[in-house]
Design a protein around this motif. Structure first.
Motif, PDB file in Angstrom:
ATOM      1  N   LEU A   1     -28.050  39.937  17.811  1.00  0.00           N
ATOM      2  CA  LEU A   1     -28.256  39.349  19.137  1.00  0.00           C
ATOM      3  C   LEU A   1     -27.237  39.592  20.121  1.00  0.00           C
ATOM      4  O   LEU A   1     -27.433  39.601  21.463  1.00  0.00           O
ATOM      5  N   GLU A   2     -26.170  40.034  19.492  1.00  0.00           N
ATOM      6  CA  GLU A   2     -25.049  40.030  20.717  1.00  0.00           C
ATOM      7  C   GLU A   2     -25.323  41.278  21.804  1.00  0.00           C
ATOM      8  O   GLU A   2     -25.131  40.964  22.932  1.00  0.00           O
ATOM      9  N   PRO A   3     -26.101  42.292  21.240  1.00  0.00           N
ATOM     10  CA  PRO A   3     -26.085  43.317  22.304  1.00  0.00           C
ATOM     11  C   PRO A   3     -26.936  42.581  23.570  1.00  0.00           C
ATOM     12  O   PRO A   3     -27.120  43.150  24.776  1.00  0.00           O
ATOM     13  N   TYR A   4     -27.971  41.769  23.222  1.00  0.00           N
ATOM     14  CA  TYR A   4     -28.767  41.163  24.004  1.00  0.00           C
ATOM     15  C   TYR A   4     -28.329  39.904  24.651  1.00  0.00           C
ATOM     16  O   TYR A   4     -29.314  39.004  25.301  1.00  0.00           O
ATOM     17  N   ARG A   5     -27.410  39.370  24.276  1.00  0.00           N
ATOM     18  CA  ARG A   5     -26.869  38.007  24.517  1.00  0.00           C
ATOM     19  C   ARG A   5     -27.044  37.750  26.080  1.00  0.00           C
ATOM     20  O   ARG A   5     -27.516  36.469  26.609  1.00  0.00           O
ATOM     21  N   ASP A   6     -26.784  38.746  26.918  1.00  0.00           N
ATOM     22  CA  ASP A   6     -26.839  38.470  28.562  1.00  0.00           C
ATOM     23  C   ASP A   6     -28.366  38.251  28.907  1.00  0.00           C
ATOM     24  O   ASP A   6     -28.436  37.429  29.757  1.00  0.00           O
ATOM     25  N   HIS A   7     -29.201  39.077  28.307  1.00  0.00           N
ATOM     26  CA  HIS A   7     -30.562  38.945  28.675  1.00  0.00           C
ATOM     27  C   HIS A   7     -31.071  37.731  28.037  1.00  0.00           C
ATOM     28  O   HIS A   7     -31.822  36.770  28.625  1.00  0.00           O
ATOM     29  N   ILE A   8     -30.778  37.331  26.863  1.00  0.00           N
ATOM     30  CA  ILE A   8     -31.410  35.988  26.210  1.00  0.00           C
ATOM     31  C   ILE A   8     -30.727  34.826  26.932  1.00  0.00           C
ATOM     32  O   ILE A   8     -31.379  33.736  27.128  1.00  0.00           O
ATOM     33  N   SER A   9     -29.452  34.908  27.548  1.00  0.00           N
ATOM     34  CA  SER A   9     -28.981  33.854  28.224  1.00  0.00           C
ATOM     35  C   SER A   9     -29.670  33.676  29.457  1.00  0.00           C
ATOM     36  O   SER A   9     -29.301  32.379  30.046  1.00  0.00           O
ATOM     37  N   ALA A  10     -30.484  34.525  29.946  1.00  0.00           N
ATOM     38  CA  ALA A  10     -31.288  34.152  31.008  1.00  0.00           C
ATOM     39  C   ALA A  10     -32.373  33.308  30.878  1.00  0.00           C
ATOM     40  O   ALA A  10     -33.015  32.557  31.461  1.00  0.00           O
ATOM     41  N   PHE A  11     -32.755  32.943  29.745  1.00  0.00           N
ATOM     42  CA  PHE A  11     -33.571  32.101  28.939  1.00  0.00           C
ATOM     43  C   PHE A  11     -33.210  30.979  28.265  1.00  0.00           C
ATOM     44  O   PHE A  11     -33.815  30.011  28.138  1.00  0.00           O
ATOM     45  N   TRP A  12     -32.219  31.019  27.571  1.00  0.00           N
ATOM     46  CA  TRP A  12     -31.660  30.209  26.808  1.00  0.00           C
ATOM     47  C   TRP A  12     -30.368  29.785  26.945  1.00  0.00           C
ATOM     48  O   TRP A  12     -29.486  31.003  27.530  1.00  0.00           O
ATOM     49  N   SER A  13     -29.680  28.670  26.807  1.00  0.00           N
ATOM     50  CA  SER A  13     -28.201  28.342  27.142  1.00  0.00           C
ATOM     51  C   SER A  13     -27.480  28.961  25.905  1.00  0.00           C
ATOM     52  O   SER A  13     -27.718  29.473  25.068  1.00  0.00           O
TER      53      SER A  13
ATOM     54  N   GLU B   1     -25.205  27.656  24.391  1.00  0.00           N
ATOM     55  CA  GLU B   1     -25.241  26.512  23.230  1.00  0.00           C
ATOM     56  C   GLU B   1     -26.495  26.846  22.409  1.00  0.00           C
ATOM     57  O   GLU B   1     -26.313  26.818  21.117  1.00  0.00           O
ATOM     58  N   ASP B   2     -27.769  27.047  22.983  1.00  0.00           N
ATOM     59  CA  ASP B   2     -28.784  27.488  22.123  1.00  0.00           C
ATOM     60  C   ASP B   2     -28.678  28.481  21.274  1.00  0.00           C
ATOM     61  O   ASP B   2     -29.112  28.776  20.071  1.00  0.00           O
ATOM     62  N   ILE B   3     -28.136  29.734  22.065  1.00  0.00           N
ATOM     63  CA  ILE B   3     -28.016  30.747  21.217  1.00  0.00           C
ATOM     64  C   ILE B   3     -26.929  30.660  20.357  1.00  0.00           C
ATOM     65  O   ILE B   3     -27.267  31.107  18.850  1.00  0.00           O
ATOM     66  N   ASP B   4     -25.932  30.121  20.565  1.00  0.00           N
ATOM     67  CA  ASP B   4     -24.937  29.951  19.535  1.00  0.00           C
ATOM     68  C   ASP B   4     -25.664  28.935  18.240  1.00  0.00           C
ATOM     69  O   ASP B   4     -25.382  29.236  16.888  1.00  0.00           O
ATOM     70  N   GLN B   5     -26.420  27.997  18.456  1.00  0.00           N
ATOM     71  CA  GLN B   5     -27.251  27.164  17.433  1.00  0.00           C
ATOM     72  C   GLN B   5     -27.986  27.948  16.739  1.00  0.00           C
ATOM     73  O   GLN B   5     -28.232  27.986  15.389  1.00  0.00           O
ATOM     74  N   THR B   6     -28.789  28.876  17.441  1.00  0.00           N
ATOM     75  CA  THR B   6     -29.563  29.856  16.657  1.00  0.00           C
ATOM     76  C   THR B   6     -29.012  30.647  15.820  1.00  0.00           C
ATOM     77  O   THR B   6     -29.321  30.814  14.451  1.00  0.00           O
ATOM     78  N   LYS B   7     -27.827  31.176  15.982  1.00  0.00           N
ATOM     79  CA  LYS B   7     -27.127  32.191  15.001  1.00  0.00           C
ATOM     80  C   LYS B   7     -26.496  31.129  14.033  1.00  0.00           C
ATOM     81  O   LYS B   7     -26.329  31.437  12.909  1.00  0.00           O
ATOM     82  N   ALA B   8     -26.004  29.829  14.108  1.00  0.00           N
ATOM     83  CA  ALA B   8     -25.711  28.832  13.283  1.00  0.00           C
ATOM     84  C   ALA B   8     -26.815  28.846  12.179  1.00  0.00           C
ATOM     85  O   ALA B   8     -26.712  28.647  11.180  1.00  0.00           O
ATOM     86  N   ASP B   9     -27.847  28.286  12.774  1.00  0.00           N
ATOM     87  CA  ASP B   9     -29.346  28.061  12.035  1.00  0.00           C
ATOM     88  C   ASP B   9     -29.348  29.364  11.060  1.00  0.00           C
ATOM     89  O   ASP B   9     -29.697  28.927   9.820  1.00  0.00           O
ATOM     90  N   HIS B  10     -29.424  30.686  11.514  1.00  0.00           N
ATOM     91  CA  HIS B  10     -29.430  31.671  10.660  1.00  0.00           C
ATOM     92  C   HIS B  10     -28.493  31.769   9.667  1.00  0.00           C
ATOM     93  O   HIS B  10     -28.750  32.157   8.610  1.00  0.00           O
ATOM     94  N   ARG B  11     -27.374  31.583   9.928  1.00  0.00           N
ATOM     95  CA  ARG B  11     -26.218  31.672   8.956  1.00  0.00           C
ATOM     96  C   ARG B  11     -26.592  30.601   8.021  1.00  0.00           C
ATOM     97  O   ARG B  11     -26.424  30.762   6.730  1.00  0.00           O
ATOM     98  N   ASP B  12     -26.784  29.504   8.221  1.00  0.00           N
ATOM     99  CA  ASP B  12     -27.073  28.099   7.216  1.00  0.00           C
ATOM    100  C   ASP B  12     -28.511  28.625   6.508  1.00  0.00           C
ATOM    101  O   ASP B  12     -28.365  28.120   5.451  1.00  0.00           O
ATOM    102  N   LEU B  13     -29.404  29.019   7.162  1.00  0.00           N
ATOM    103  CA  LEU B  13     -30.405  29.309   6.217  1.00  0.00           C
ATOM    104  C   LEU B  13     -30.155  30.440   5.118  1.00  0.00           C
ATOM    105  O   LEU B  13     -30.560  30.342   4.076  1.00  0.00           O
ATOM    106  N   LEU B  14     -29.452  31.241   5.688  1.00  0.00           N
ATOM    107  CA  LEU B  14     -28.963  32.491   4.460  1.00  0.00           C
ATOM    108  C   LEU B  14     -28.251  31.879   3.436  1.00  0.00           C
ATOM    109  O   LEU B  14     -28.466  32.126   2.347  1.00  0.00           O
TER     110      LEU B  14
END
Length: 116
Positions: free
Chosen positions: A5-17, A19-32
């Protein structure tokens, strides 16, 4: 996922906050982590095949990992230009098949990292 996600963070942040990006990463970590620790969940996930429908696959984690599910659902609905996908697979010296024809560059980033 954070490496993907990090290389695309600026692009993703145009659509997601952020906080949403960080929560998505946290969800992924927690699922793993849960996958590593919970044998029942691991069995349920490992039972899925390419034939498993998206919503059915997420049913084994009801009401959990909502940000990750939304993010993955968004990826599943984005269709890349066939020419760009064919080019990416050519670079990797891999053959296209029906399961790779609709990948976008963000999805391919994981493939590139796995290839390294």
């Amino acid at each position: 996922m954070s490496e993907v996600l990090e290389p695309y963070r600026d692009h993703i942040s145009a659509f997601w906050s952020l906080e949403d990006i960080d929560q998505t990463k946290a969800d992924h970590r927690d699922l793993l982590n849960l996958y590593a620790l919970d044998q029942i969940l691991r069995f349920a996930i490992d039972r899925h095949t390419i034939e498993t429908l998206f919503d059915n696959a997420w049913d084994c984690t009801p009401c959990r990992f909502g940000h990750l599910q939304s993010f993955c659902g968004g990826l599943a609905t984005v269709f890349a230009n066939t020419t760009s996908v064919e080019s990416d697979f050519s670079i990797l010296k891999w053959e296209m098949d029906e399961n790779h024809t609709c990948l976008m560059h963000l999805s391919l980033e994981g493939v590139f990292q796995a290839k390294q």
